[in-house]
Design a protein around this motif. Structure first.
Motif, PDB file in Angstrom:
ATOM      1  N   ARG A 251      -6.825   2.186  -3.378  1.00 30.34           N
ATOM      2  CA  ARG A 251      -6.965   2.216  -1.860  1.00 30.34           C
ATOM      3  C   ARG A 251      -7.674   1.112  -1.245  1.00 30.34           C
ATOM      4  NH1 ARG A 251     -12.262   3.130  -0.121  1.00 30.34           N
ATOM      5  NH2 ARG A 251     -13.533   3.506  -1.400  1.00 30.34           N
ATOM      6  N   LEU A 252      -7.105   0.807  -0.102  1.00 31.65           N
ATOM      7  CA  LEU A 252      -7.495  -0.101   0.940  1.00 31.65           C
ATOM      8  C   LEU A 252      -9.236  -0.050   0.895  1.00 31.65           C
ATOM      9  CD1 LEU A 252      -4.947  -0.706   3.516  1.00 31.65           C
ATOM     10  CD2 LEU A 252      -5.338  -2.199   1.524  1.00 31.65           C
ATOM     11  N   VAL A 253      -9.795  -1.274   1.075  1.00 31.31           N
ATOM     12  CA  VAL A 253     -11.456  -0.910   1.473  1.00 31.31           C
ATOM     13  C   VAL A 253     -11.351  -0.766   3.104  1.00 31.31           C
ATOM     14  CG1 VAL A 253     -13.337  -2.544   2.206  1.00 31.31           C
ATOM     15  CG2 VAL A 253     -12.225  -3.100  -0.004  1.00 31.31           C
ATOM     16  N   ASP A 254     -12.384   0.288   3.358  1.00 30.82           N
ATOM     17  CA  ASP A 254     -12.443   0.701   4.582  1.00 30.82           C
ATOM     18  C   ASP A 254     -12.429  -0.337   5.555  1.00 30.82           C
ATOM     19  OD1 ASP A 254     -12.483   3.342   3.542  1.00 30.82           O
ATOM     20  OD2 ASP A 254     -14.683   3.493   3.629  1.00 30.82           O
ATOM     21  N   GLY A 255     -11.518  -0.170   6.764  1.00 29.93           N
ATOM     22  CA  GLY A 255     -11.552  -1.179   7.596  1.00 29.93           C
ATOM     23  C   GLY A 255     -10.466  -2.540   7.398  1.00 29.93           C
ATOM     24  N   ASN A 256      -9.983  -2.325   6.403  1.00 27.01           N
ATOM     25  CA  ASN A 256      -8.960  -3.716   6.005  1.00 27.01           C
ATOM     26  C   ASN A 256      -7.376  -3.392   6.560  1.00 27.01           C
ATOM     27  OD1 ASN A 256      -7.128  -4.925   3.456  1.00 27.01           O
ATOM     28  ND2 ASN A 256      -8.583  -6.218   4.462  1.00 27.01           N
ATOM     29  N   GLU A 257      -7.199  -2.024   6.906  1.00 26.12           N
ATOM     30  CA  GLU A 257      -5.951  -1.843   7.530  1.00 26.12           C
ATOM     31  C   GLU A 257      -5.341  -2.975   8.410  1.00 26.12           C
ATOM     32  OE1 GLU A 257      -8.430   0.075   7.347  1.00 26.12           O
ATOM     33  OE2 GLU A 257      -7.864   2.025   6.281  1.00 26.12           O
TER      34      GLU A 257
ATOM     35  N   TYR B 117      -8.713  -4.657  -1.590  1.00 25.15           N
ATOM     36  CA  TYR B 117      -8.506  -3.537  -2.066  1.00 25.15           C
ATOM     37  C   TYR B 117      -9.128  -3.093  -3.155  1.00 25.15           C
ATOM     38  CZ  TYR B 117      -5.032  -5.415  -5.375  1.00 25.15           C
ATOM     39  OH  TYR B 117      -4.284  -6.172  -6.240  1.00 25.15           O
TER      40      TYR B 117
ATOM     41  N   TYR C  71     -18.175  -7.589   2.330  1.00 24.63           N
ATOM     42  CA  TYR C  71     -17.997  -6.485   1.590  1.00 24.63           C
ATOM     43  C   TYR C  71     -19.188  -5.997   0.867  1.00 24.63           C
ATOM     44  CZ  TYR C  71     -13.296  -7.822   2.766  1.00 24.63           C
ATOM     45  OH  TYR C  71     -12.334  -8.396   3.613  1.00 24.63           O
TER      46      TYR C  71
ATOM     47  N   ASP D 265      -6.654  -5.787   9.201  1.00 24.31           N
ATOM     48  CA  ASP D 265      -7.219  -7.417   9.267  1.00 24.31           C
ATOM     49  C   ASP D 265      -6.017  -8.163   9.000  1.00 24.31           C
ATOM     50  OD1 ASP D 265      -8.347  -9.948   8.086  1.00 24.31           O
ATOM     51  OD2 ASP D 265     -10.084  -8.727   7.557  1.00 24.31           O
TER      52      ASP D 265
ATOM     53  N   GLU E  49       0.487   3.918  -3.033  1.00 23.09           N
ATOM     54  CA  GLU E  49       0.172   5.399  -2.547  1.00 23.09           C
ATOM     55  C   GLU E  49       1.110   6.264  -3.212  1.00 23.09           C
ATOM     56  OE1 GLU E  49      -3.314   4.056   0.490  1.00 23.09           O
ATOM     57  OE2 GLU E  49      -1.314   5.118   1.225  1.00 23.09           O
TER      58      GLU E  49
ATOM     59  N   THR F 189       0.861  -1.234  -0.091  1.00 23.83           N
ATOM     60  CA  THR F 189       0.091   0.031  -0.108  1.00 23.83           C
ATOM     61  C   THR F 189       0.776   1.364   0.218  1.00 23.83           C
ATOM     62  OG1 THR F 189      -1.836  -1.032   1.255  1.00 23.83           O
ATOM     63  CG2 THR F 189      -1.702   1.196   1.122  1.00 23.83           C
TER      64      THR F 189
END
Length: 560
Positions: A491-497, A505, A529, A499, A318, A314
Motif C-alpha cells: 500500500r502507498l504511504v498515506d498522502g503519497n498518492e 510505499y 515519514y 506527490d 492492488e 499501484t
C-alpha cells in the motif's frame, strides 16, 4: 499468502543471445558464449535464465520468425551446445526458460512451404487465408510492423494474414492439428530439461470470428489491429488446453506476453490456481511515455511522470493481490534502457543513483522480477545518430512511414524519437570490458556497440563494491531471504498518492514492515515519514542516511 510455487520468490535474467557473448568471432552471440558466462550469472544470484529465440530462423525479425521449432539456429550453435548449456545451468542451481513463438512462424517453415502448394494441401489450414475484397485486402487490418497485415499470394489468388512481418504468417489456432503440433513441440523441449516458457504475444492467437474491419482514424490507412485480436474469444480455452497437455505435466514457470491486457484479463490468465499461465507481461507502464498523437504511437521523447507510473504500479499491485501473480520488469529486448528512459544518464553519478533507485522501486513489489542483460550494470541507450546505424525493422519502417510517406514528422524529430525508443537500444552488444567491441566479439559485431562501453562494463562493475551490479545482487538476496517481499501486502504511504517527486510505499506481513522511499528527481527534497526509532536501514543508494532530507534519486528501504 504462502509461497506455493518455486518461482514466487525467484528472479529471472533475460538473455538476448545474439548480443550477449560471441565465442567464435563471427560477430554474433552464441550458446557457447552464454556457457562461458554462467559463472557471472550465478554470482549475480538469479534463479532463472530466459533465452530469446534460439531456434532455426532466417532472422527477418531477430529469431521471432522460426523455420524449425526443434533445431538450433546454426549461428548460435547446435543441439550439443544446447545440452551443455542446460546442464551447466542446472548444475549451478538455476533453471532455463525458452521463448515460445506460436502466434506465427517463418514463411520458410515447412508447414508454410506446404501450405503455399495449394488450397487442398493438408497444411493450408495451418495458416489464415482469405479471398480479397474488390481487388483489395480481405479487411483493413494494419500490421504491428506498419502497412497491411495481409500479403497477396499470386499462385492461389488469396491473401494470408501476418500481424507482424510479411515473412511471419499467423498460425490458425482454430485448427486442432496446429494446437497439438505446438503441444508436442513443447513437450519435446520439456523432455530435454527446459523448465518453462515465455510465450510471445500469446494473447493474440485467438482471432475474432469473421475477421471484421477495425476502427481507424481518418488519416490512417490501416486500422490498429490490437483491440480486435488481443484477448480473443477462445484464448482461455486454448491456454487451458495447452496447460492440460503440457504445463500440468511438468513443474514449469510460464509467462505470457499479453499486449493490451488489463488486470481483469491478467486475473484470468494467471490466477493462483494456475489453470493457464503463472504470470503475464503487461505493457501499461511501457506505454505511459507514448506520443499524445495516436498516429505517432510510441515515438516520442518525454519522460514518464511519476504520478502516472506510481498509479499504474499501484493498480496492478492492488488488483492482482491474492488473485493472480505479477511479473515485474523495466527492460526487455523490445524496450529502451531503463536508466535512459525512466532515470537519468546525463551524468555518471546520476546514472548510478537513478539506476539503483529504479531497481529498488521495482524489486520491492510483489511479483517475479525480470532483469534484462546489461540492466544490472546500468547500460544506457545507444542513441545512434543516423538511420543507417539502426538494424531494427520496426524503427526503420516507422521512419519511412511517418517521415517519407505520411509527412507527420520531419526527419530530425523522428531520429530524436528513434534514439529514445528504438528496440536497438536494448540489442546493442553486452558490455563486458573496455577492450575492443566491449569484449563481446573479436570480429565485427552484428550491431554496433554502444560507445559508452569504455566506462560502463562488467569488469568495471565487478571491481567497484558500490556498483549497480552489487546493488542488484543484494536486491536478489533480500528477495530470497525476506518472505514479506514475496507475500506481504502493498500500500502507498498515506498522502503519497499525489506527490509529484517521491514514491513511498509499504510492504507488510504479520511480522515485518518495509518502508520504501524513492526520490524520482534530480532535486534535493525534504519529506517526513514516521520511521520507528528501532527501524533498520535495509538498503540505500547513498552511504549514509540523511533522515528527512532526500538527495537526488535517493532510494532507501527501512525494515521494522
Amino acid at each position: 499468502m504462502e509461497n506455493k510455487h518455486w518461482w514466487n520468490n525467484s528472479v529471472v535474467y533475460q538473455i538476448y543471445p545474439k548480443s550477449f557473448q560471441d565465442s567464435n568471432g563471427d560477430g554474433v552471440g552464441d550458446l557457447r558464449g552464454i556457457i562461458n558466462r554462467l559463472d557471472y550469472l550465478q554470482k549475480l544470484g538469479v534463479d532463472v535464465i530466459w533465452l530469446n529465440p534460439i531456434y532455426k530462423s532466417p532472422q527477418v525479425d531477430n529469431g521471432y520468425d522460426i523455420s524449425d521449432y526443434q533445431a538450433i539456429n546454426p549461428t548460435l550453435g547446435d543441439m550439443a551446445d544446447f545440452q551443455e548449456l542446460i546442464d551447466g545451468i542446472h548444475q549451478r542451481g538455476m533453471k532455463l526458460v525458452m521463448d515460445l513463438v506460436v502466434n506465427h512462424t517463418s514463411d520458410q517453415h515447412h508447414w508454410f512451404q506446404e501450405a503455399k502448394k495449394g488450397k487442398d494441401n493438408k497444411y493450408r489450414d495451418y495458416y489464415i487465408w482469405r479471398d480479397g475484397k474488390d481487388g483489395h485486402e480481405p479487411n483493413n487490418w494494419g500490421s504491428y510492423f506498419s502497412g497491411s497485415a495481409w500479403q497477396y499470394d499470386q499462385d492461389s489468388d488469396q491473401y494470408y494474414l501476418h500481424l507482424f512481418a510479411t515473412q511471419q504468417p499467423d498460425l490458425n489456432w482454430e485448427n486442432p492439428d496446429v494446437r497439438h503440433s505446438v503441444y508436442d513441440m513443447m513437450n519435446w523441449w520439456a523432455a530435454k530439461g527446459v523448465d518453462g516458457f515465455r510465450m510471445d504475444v500469446i494473447n493474440l492467437i485467438s482471432k475474432p470470428e469473421g475477421l471484421p474491419d477495425g476502427k481507424k482514424a481518418a488519416d490512417e490507412k490501416y486500422a490498429n489491429v490490437e483491440p480486435l485480436v488481443a484477448n480473443g474469444h477462445r484464448i482461455h480455452e486454448f491456454l487451458q488446453e495447452m496447460n492440460k497437455n503440457v504445463m500440468s505435466k511438468h513443474k514449469m514457470i510460464t509467462v505470457g506476453e499479453t499486449p493490451g491486457a488489463t488486470p481483469e484479463d491478467a486475473e484470468k490468465y494467471a490466477d493462483l490456481d494456475n489453470k493457464e499461465l503463472n504470470m503475464v507481461f503487461q505493457f501499461e507502464h511501457m506505454g505511459l511515455d507514448g506520443n499524445p498523437n495516436p498516429a505517432l504511437g510510441k515515438w516520442y521523447d518525454q519522460k514518464t511522470k511519476l504520478s502516472d507510473l506510481r498509479a499504474n504500479f499501484t493498480k496492478w499491485q492492488e488488483k492482482l493481490a491474492g488473485k493472480a501473480w505479477n511479473s515485474l520488469y523495466w527492460n526487455n529486448h523490445d524496450q529502451p534502457r531503463v536508466v535512459s528512459r525512466f532515470g537519468d544518464d546525463s551524468t555518471e553519478e546520476y546514472r548510478v543513483k537513478s539506476a539503483k533507485m529504479l531497481a529498488t522501486m521495482l524489486h520491492f513489489q510483489q511479483g517475479t522480477p525480470y532483469i534484462y542483460e546489461g540492466e544490472e550494470i546500468g547500460m544506457t541507450n545507444a542513441a545512434f545518430p543516423k538511420l543507417d546505424d539502426y538494424v531494427d525493422l520496426e524503427s526503420i519502417n516507422a521512419y519511412h512511414q511517418l517521415v517519407d510517406d505520411q509527412h507527420l514528422l520531419d526527419g530530425k524529430t523522428m531520429m530524436k524519437y528513434i534514439a529514445k525508443h528504438s528496440r536497438d537500444n536494448a540489442r546493442t552488444p553486452m558490455q563486458w570490458d573496455a577492450s575492443a567491441n566491449a569484449g563481446f566479439t573479436t570480429g565485427t559485431p552484428w550491431e554496433k556497440v554502444n560507445p559508452a562501453y569504455k566506462y560502463i562494463n562488467v569488469d568495471q562493475a565487478l571491481a567497484d563494491p558500490n556498483s549497480i551490479f552489487y546493488y542488484y545482487q543484494k536486491l536478489i538476496q533480500l528477495r530470497h531471504e525476506l518472505p514479506v517481499i514475496t507475500n506481504g501486502s502493498y500500500r502507498l504511504v498515506d498522502g503519497n498518492e499525489d506527490d509529484q517527486e517521491v514514491y513511498a510505499y509499504l510492504r507488510q506481513n504479520a511480522d515485518t514492515t518495509l518502508l520504501v522511499i524513492l526520490n524520482y528527481t534530480a532535486q534535493g527534497l525534504t519529506r517526513h515519514y514516521d520511521v520507528p526509532s528501532d527501524a533498520k536501514l535495509l538498503i540505500s543508494n547513498y552511504a549514509d542516511d540523511a533522515g528527512d532530507v532526500l538527495r537526488p534519486y535517493e532510494a532507501k528501504v527501512y525494515q521494522y
